[in-house]
Design an enzyme around this catalytic site. Structure first.
Site, short mmCIF file in Angstrom:
data_model
loop_
_atom_site.label_atom_id
_atom_site.label_comp_id
_atom_site.label_asym_id
_atom_site.label_seq_id
_atom_site.Cartn_x
_atom_site.Cartn_y
_atom_site.Cartn_z
N GLY A 18 0.81 -1.21 0.00
CA GLY A 18 0.00 0.00 0.00
C GLY A 18 0.84 1.26 0.00
N ASP A 70 -2.48 -13.62 4.69
CA ASP A 70 -3.66 -12.75 4.60
C ASP A 70 -4.08 -12.40 6.02
N SER A 137 -6.84 5.56 12.97
CA SER A 137 -7.25 6.58 12.01
C SER A 137 -8.05 7.71 12.64
N GLU A 139 -10.47 8.91 11.30
CA GLU A 139 -11.88 8.60 11.02
C GLU A 139 -12.61 8.17 12.29
N TYR A 161 -15.92 1.09 8.38
CA TYR A 161 -14.45 1.16 8.47
C TYR A 161 -14.01 1.72 9.83
N ASN A 190 -5.56 12.19 7.48
CA ASN A 190 -5.37 11.83 6.06
C ASN A 190 -3.98 12.22 5.59
N GLU A 198 -5.99 5.50 -6.35
CA GLU A 198 -6.64 6.44 -7.26
C GLU A 198 -8.11 6.69 -6.97
N THR A 202 -8.19 12.91 -3.15
CA THR A 202 -7.09 13.77 -3.62
C THR A 202 -6.49 13.24 -4.92
N ARG A 203 -6.19 11.96 -4.93
CA ARG A 203 -5.55 11.36 -6.11
C ARG A 203 -6.54 11.29 -7.27
N ARG A 229 -10.65 18.11 5.33
CA ARG A 229 -9.69 17.14 5.84
C ARG A 229 -8.36 17.83 6.14
P1 NAP Z 1 -3.71 1.33 1.20
O1 NAP Z 1 -2.85 2.04 0.22
O2 NAP Z 1 -5.15 1.10 0.89
O3 NAP Z 1 -3.01 -0.09 1.49
C1 NAP Z 1 -3.69 -1.10 2.16
C2 NAP Z 1 -2.80 -2.32 2.26
O4 NAP Z 1 -3.52 -3.35 2.97
C3 NAP Z 1 -2.40 -2.92 0.90
O5 NAP Z 1 -1.07 -3.37 0.98
C4 NAP Z 1 -3.36 -4.10 0.79
O6 NAP Z 1 -2.86 -5.14 -0.04
C5 NAP Z 1 -3.39 -4.56 2.24
N1 NAP Z 1 -4.52 -5.44 2.51
C6 NAP Z 1 -5.84 -5.22 2.27
N2 NAP Z 1 -6.57 -6.28 2.65
C7 NAP Z 1 -5.71 -7.20 3.13
C8 NAP Z 1 -5.84 -8.51 3.63
N3 NAP Z 1 -7.03 -9.10 3.75
N4 NAP Z 1 -4.73 -9.17 4.03
C9 NAP Z 1 -3.51 -8.59 3.92
N5 NAP Z 1 -3.31 -7.35 3.43
C10 NAP Z 1 -4.39 -6.66 3.04
O7 NAP Z 1 -3.67 2.06 2.62
P2 NAP Z 1 -2.67 3.20 3.16
O8 NAP Z 1 -3.19 4.51 2.75
O9 NAP Z 1 -1.27 2.81 2.88
O10 NAP Z 1 -2.95 3.10 4.74
C11 NAP Z 1 -2.20 2.18 5.54
C12 NAP Z 1 -2.99 1.92 6.82
O11 NAP Z 1 -3.19 3.14 7.53
C13 NAP Z 1 -4.37 1.32 6.63
O12 NAP Z 1 -4.62 0.46 7.71
C14 NAP Z 1 -5.30 2.52 6.71
O13 NAP Z 1 -6.58 2.11 7.12
C15 NAP Z 1 -4.59 3.35 7.75
N6 NAP Z 1 -4.77 4.81 7.66
C16 NAP Z 1 -4.54 5.46 6.48
C17 NAP Z 1 -4.64 6.84 6.44
C18 NAP Z 1 -4.39 7.59 5.16
O14 NAP Z 1 -4.79 8.77 5.09
N7 NAP Z 1 -3.70 7.02 4.19
C19 NAP Z 1 -4.97 7.55 7.61
C20 NAP Z 1 -5.19 6.84 8.80
C21 NAP Z 1 -5.05 5.47 8.82
P3 NAP Z 1 -3.14 -5.17 -1.64
O15 NAP Z 1 -2.11 -4.26 -2.26
O16 NAP Z 1 -2.96 -6.60 -1.96
O17 NAP Z 1 -4.54 -4.67 -1.85
O1 G4F Z 2 -10.28 10.59 0.18
P1 G4F Z 2 -11.35 9.95 0.98
O2 G4F Z 2 -11.98 8.72 0.43
O3 G4F Z 2 -10.75 9.74 2.42
P2 G4F Z 2 -11.42 9.50 3.86
O4 G4F Z 2 -12.81 9.01 3.75
O5 G4F Z 2 -11.20 10.73 4.66
O6 G4F Z 2 -10.53 8.28 4.41
C1 G4F Z 2 -9.11 8.28 4.28
O7 G4F Z 2 -8.54 8.93 5.40
C2 G4F Z 2 -8.79 8.27 6.66
C3 G4F Z 2 -8.11 9.12 7.74
O8 G4F Z 2 -8.98 10.12 8.18
C4 G4F Z 2 -8.19 6.88 6.58
F1 G4F Z 2 -8.38 6.25 7.78
C5 G4F Z 2 -8.85 6.09 5.47
O9 G4F Z 2 -8.24 4.81 5.38
C6 G4F Z 2 -8.65 6.83 4.16
O10 G4F Z 2 -7.28 6.81 3.84
O11 G4F Z 2 -12.53 11.01 1.22
C7 G4F Z 2 -12.27 12.29 1.77
C8 G4F Z 2 -13.52 13.12 1.67
C9 G4F Z 2 -14.79 12.44 2.21
O12 G4F Z 2 -15.53 13.38 2.95
C10 G4F Z 2 -15.55 12.05 0.97
O13 G4F Z 2 -16.98 12.02 1.13
O14 G4F Z 2 -13.78 13.37 0.27
C11 G4F Z 2 -15.16 13.19 0.03
N1 G4F Z 2 -15.36 12.89 -1.38
C12 G4F Z 2 -16.07 13.66 -2.25
N2 G4F Z 2 -16.11 13.08 -3.45
C13 G4F Z 2 -14.93 11.80 -2.04
C14 G4F Z 2 -15.41 11.92 -3.35
N3 G4F Z 2 -14.18 10.75 -1.64
C15 G4F Z 2 -13.89 9.80 -2.57
N4 G4F Z 2 -13.12 8.76 -2.20
N5 G4F Z 2 -14.36 9.86 -3.86
C16 G4F Z 2 -15.13 10.90 -4.30
O15 G4F Z 2 -15.54 10.96 -5.46
#
Ligand code: NAP
Ligand code: G4F
Length: 355
Positions: A18, A70, A137, A139, A161, A190, A198, A202-203, A229
């Site tokens: 990830g 897994d 998180s 969240e 989630y 975030n 993607e 943001t992405r 955010r």
């Molecule tokens: P990510 O890009 O969605 O990566 C998720 C990872 O989890 C991938 O390597 C995925 O593997 C793996 N995974 C999913 N299901 C699995 C399963 N059943 N068994 C083993 N591996 C599994 O997430 P990230 O943005 O790097 O975030 C990393 C962690 O931080 C997550 O736990 C997320 O909830 C948490 N978090 C993220 C944010 C954020 O803003 N990015 C903020 C707070 C907390 P595959 O590649 O095979 O799908």
């Molecule tokens: O980018 P998002 O999907 O991120 P969200 O829901 O904040 O969650 C991410 O951050 C969390 C940390 O606070 C992580 F724990 C979680 O794993 C993940 O990385 O959405 C951000 C905001 C939301 O309010 C959503 O409703 O953007 C709004 N949004 C508006 N249009 C959208 C869209 N989100 C997505 N994904 N796609 C849209 O088209």
């Protein structure tokens, strides 16, 4: 170099494929660690984000190792743990998409909640003196009780989630209190990067805007534009994860920039860099609205800044520019392929799925 008993330290990461897993792997390797990562079997390669590291002849097979397992299969986690005997475990794996968690709540709970318990149980049963990081998180604050949010702010999760993340948070605290495990929760707000999935907003925006600029895409469909955010850079945030496990005592830390922006502001910034007016291209699609929304997340990371001596290096505008520049390169490559008569797959192809 980070060593344990004169040998390089070993880290085991779930979620290595990830966004965060890839940055953390780079950081740990730069500190001399031997890194072991969990990968899932899939019909296509899922290792794009770590391919550049894995292919490095100085690293492959000597300092970076991948193991099939897994999170939903506790035996597989226990097997890898017994084999690797890591010093540090970073549990980053999850079904991490909030929108998708409303569609697949049970699977989300299986990976996020039970997956965490599977890792914690494997550590407890192994009796290894492991240090554990849990990817908690912002969240979890959901319908926020106060702004900004800190380590003492009560949780009010608003999605399958975040309900699962609250469970994982408390199991982590419980293993610390019940079994003396050195376990830390990083409550990360975030964080984004050119490696962000993607379908996160943001992405999704930077991919679409750069494609629109080059005439590869016409429209961008989004959900709620009013949510705010606290967006930071993933490369800064993985540093905080590592720092948490280097302290004398375990603890829980909020990691954030302390600055919040709306989706509209993010659109202003991205399309502004490309000299485009987003209002001409963005339309709302109710499929991207969530049954319950988190309106505002804004973190107070004073505790981490003082205890860990951590602070973010990359600001909001710099982050947006980094993502736009990286996605413009991808869009240019797609443009070249298209001109040569090849079919190019853009994020628009994913409209059937929620993102
Ligand atoms: P990510 O890009 O969605 O990566 C998720 C990872 O989890 C991938 O390597 C995925 O593997 C793996 N995974 C999913 N299901 C699995 C399963 N059943 N068994 C083993 N591996 C599994 O997430 P990230 O943005 O790097 O975030 C990393 C962690 O931080 C997550 O736990 C997320 O909830 C948490 N978090 C993220 C944010 C954020 O803003 N990015 C903020 C707070 C907390 P595959 O590649 O095979 O799908
Ligand atoms: O980018 P998002 O999907 O991120 P969200 O829901 O904040 O969650 C991410 O951050 C969390 C940390 O606070 C992580 F724990 C979680 O794993 C993940 O990385 O959405 C951000 C905001 C939301 O309010 C959503 O409703 O953007 C709004 N949004 C508006 N249009 C959208 C869209 N989100 C997505 N994904 N796609 C849209 O088209």
């Amino acid at each position: 170099m980070s060593t344990a008993g004169g040998k390089p330290k070993k880290a085991f990461l779930t979620g290595i494929t990830g966004q965060d897993g890839s940055y953390l792997t780079e950081l740990l390797l730069s500190k001399g660690y031997e890194v072991h990562g969990l990968i899932r079997r899939s019909s296509t390669f899922s290792t794009d984000r770590i391919e550049h590291i894995y292919q490095d002849p100085h690293i492959q097979g000597t300092r970076l190792f991948l193991h099939y397992a897994d999170l939903t299969d506790g035996h597989s986690i226990a097997r890898v743990l017994e084999q690797v005997k890591p010093d540090e475990v970073y549990n980053l794996g999850a079904q991490s998409h909030v929108g998708v968690s409303f569609i697949n709540p049970v699977y989300t709970a299986q990976t996020v909640a039970m997956g965490t318990l599977n890792v914690l149980e494997a550590i407890r049963n192994s009796r290894l003196p492991v240090r554990y990081y849990q990817a908690s998180s912002s969240e979890m604050y959901g319908k926020v009780k106060e702004t900004p949010q800190n380590e003492k702010t009560p949780f009010h999760p608003r999605s399958p989630y975040s309900c699962a993340k609250v469970y994982a948070f408390w199991q982590t605290v419980n293993y610390r209190e019940a079994y003396g495990l050195f376990a830390c929760n990083g409550i990360l707000f975030n964080h984004e990067s050119p490696r962000r999935g993607e379908t996160f907003v943001t992405r999704k925006i930077t991919r679409a805007a750069t494609r629109i600029k080059l005439g590869l895409q016409e429209k961008l469909y989004l959900g709620n534009l009013d949510a705010k955010r606290d967006w930071g850079f993933a490369g800064d945030y993985v540093r905080a994860m590592w720092l948490m496990l280097q302290q004398d005592q375990p603890g829980d830390y909020v990691i954030s920039t302390g600055e919040a922006h709306s989706i509209r502001e993010f659109l202003d910034e991205v399309f502004g860099l490309l000299q485009l007016d987003w209002k001409q291209y963005v339309a709302q699609d109710p499929r991207y609205l969530r049954p319950a929304e988190v309106d505002l997340l804004l973190g107070d990371s004073t505790y981490a800044r003082t205890r860990l001596n951590w602070k973010p290096e990359v600001g909001f505008k710099q982050l947006v520019k980094m993502m736009v520049d990286a996605d413009m390169e991808i869009a240019r490559r797609e443009e070249t392929l298209k001109k040569a008569g090849h079919a190019v797959r853009g994020p628009e192809m994913e409209r059937g799925a929620k993102g």
